[in-house]
Design an enzyme around this catalytic site. Structure first.
Site, PDB file in Angstrom:
ATOM      1  CB  CYS A   1      -0.906  -0.021   1.223  1.00 39.32           C
ATOM      2  SG  CYS A   1      -2.016   1.362   1.243  1.00 39.32           S
TER       3      CYS A   1
ATOM      4  CB  CYS B   1      -2.774  -1.524   4.714  1.00 36.31           C
ATOM      5  SG  CYS B   1      -2.495   0.119   4.133  1.00 36.31           S
TER       6      CYS B   1
END
Length: 416
Positions: free
Chosen positions: A101, A222
């Site tokens: 991410c 995430c």
């Protein structure tokens, strides 16, 4: 980077990014707060946590009297992070969504948005990390006249920006930043570099950010948050039942819903078994998941691995490694695990072999091998191949001894 005045701060609605924005404002920067929406769904209780987080981030920006924007990377996150995650699980690997991410979303799409769309001189995040230019003049608020020569001297060497651990070694987040590009790092500020988490909370309390102080630390995937992993992954991957097989004697101990719901080292929930069994290996061709009867079974320990092409934060491998193809440094593949001394060998295809000074538990393909030299994070590479386990090596040794003893028995005594 030239004179820095306007900084775009990534706001998550948490305490760290809130204090980062506050510190930037105190230092005299013109700050814009931006909230990123990367996942589009309701949590188990039917609430969309990203809406709550966005509201919290907005409140902080209002308190600080700075502009607030929100941007959506739901599509990019799906295509560049989440789809990749599913493919890795199907291959029997265990990926790291937080590292991916940061690489694809925060330090790529968001970085470009901050610099190109909002016209910022730099971006900032609430990570506990430091760069080699953090204290350099590049971030000072002093105006320097532009150079008189229009073109840079084409022989001028630009030193690479290096990534170092922050002051709070327990919270240090360089592990999660180990795949980011040199371009993004060069234009990033980490305002919490010199602070501990406790001190950050103290600053937040004094600033009246009580709504973000009350929030729990985010621990889940995430941007997706905490959930029951098995039921979550089975929403996206079709169940592929298989057997739990004992690594010691090959007996079937029970069944599972798919190898991708399990990761190495975890306790296997096997119905009807009195004792605890632990996942030690997977065979995705048969669907078998191998288990061992103790948490520290030798089959869980390995000391060598190969990565795919290694990502060096400074763009190039360290000079000593490039020169001799070998280097000693430190390794971890889980955030906050103790650093393990290792020897790194550089391969022709830019992948590396890592040989550890001692075997570590549950080394997992798909995870990132992150390397450190002192307090500098050198970069990382995805683990794609592992050496034999201590159990396999022990069995091999035992077989060799047995074969040698057998041979001795068969050798006739010399006639005197």
């Amino acid at each position: 980077m030239g004179f820095v005045r306007h900084v775009v701060c990534a706001m998550s609605g948490g305490v760290d990014s809130s204090v980062a924005a506050l510190l930037l404002k105190r230092r005299g920067y013109s700050v814009t707060g931006v909230f990123m929406k990367n996942w589009d769904s309701l949590d188990e209780s039917g609430l969309c946590s990203s809406e709550r987080d966005c509201e919290d981030a907005y409140k902080v920006c209002k308190t600080l009297d700075i502009p607030f924007h929100q941007v959506s990377y739901v599509k990019e996150y799906w295509h560049e992070v989440f789809s990749n995650l599913l493919k890795e699980y199907e291959k029997g690997r265990t990926p790291n969504p937080d590292i991916l991410c940061n690489k694809h979303i925060k330090f790529n799409h968001f970085h470009k948005y901050a610099i190109n769309t909002l016209g910022a001189d730099a971006m900032a995040t609430g990570h506990y990390a430091r760069t080699s230019q953090e204290d350099a003049e590049v971030f000072q608020q002093t105006y320097t006249a532009p150079p008189t020569k229009l073109f840079r001297d084409r022989f001028e060497i630009r030193n690479p920006v290096r990534l170092h651990k922050g002051a709070d070694l327990f919270k240090d987040q360089t592990f999660f930043l180990s795949q980011i590009s040199q371009d993004a790092l060069r234009q990033t500020l980490f305002p919490l570099a010199g602070l501990t988490k406790d001190f950050v909370k103290k600053i937040a309390a004094e600033a009246g950010f009580h709504h973000v102080l009350k929030k729990k630390e985010s621990m889940g995937i995430c941007f997706i948050g905490e959930r029951n992993f098995e039921s979550f992954i089975l929403e996206y991957l079709e169940s592929k039942p298989g057997n739990f097989v004992s690594i010691e004697d090959g007996t079937i101990k029970g069944t599972h819903k798919g190898w991708f719901t399990l990761t190495l080292g975890q306790r296997a929930r096997i119905g009807g078994q009195k004792d605890a069994w632990f996942v030690v290996d997977k065979d995705i061709t048969t669907g078998d998941v191998f288990v061992a009867p103790s948490t520290d079974h030798l089959s869980l320990y390995r000391d060598t691995m190969r990565t795919e092409r290694f990502h060096w934060i400074a763009d190039e491998p360290p000079p000593a490694l490039a020169r001799t193809q070998m280097m000693e440094c430190h390794f971890r593949f889980i955030h906050q695990m103790p650093l393990t001394p290792c020897t790194v060998t550089l391969n022709m295809d830019s992948s590396v072999w890592i040989s550890l000074s001692q075997p570590v538990r549950a080394l997992t393909p798909g995870q990132f091998a992150v390397l450190y030299k002192g307090d500098e994070c050198l970069g990382s590479g995805k683990i794609i191949q592992m050496g034999p386990s201590e159990y396999t090596l022990q069995q091999g040794r035992e077989r060799l001894i047995a074969a040698a003893q057998e041979k001795e028995k068969q050798t006739p005594e010399p006639v005197s």
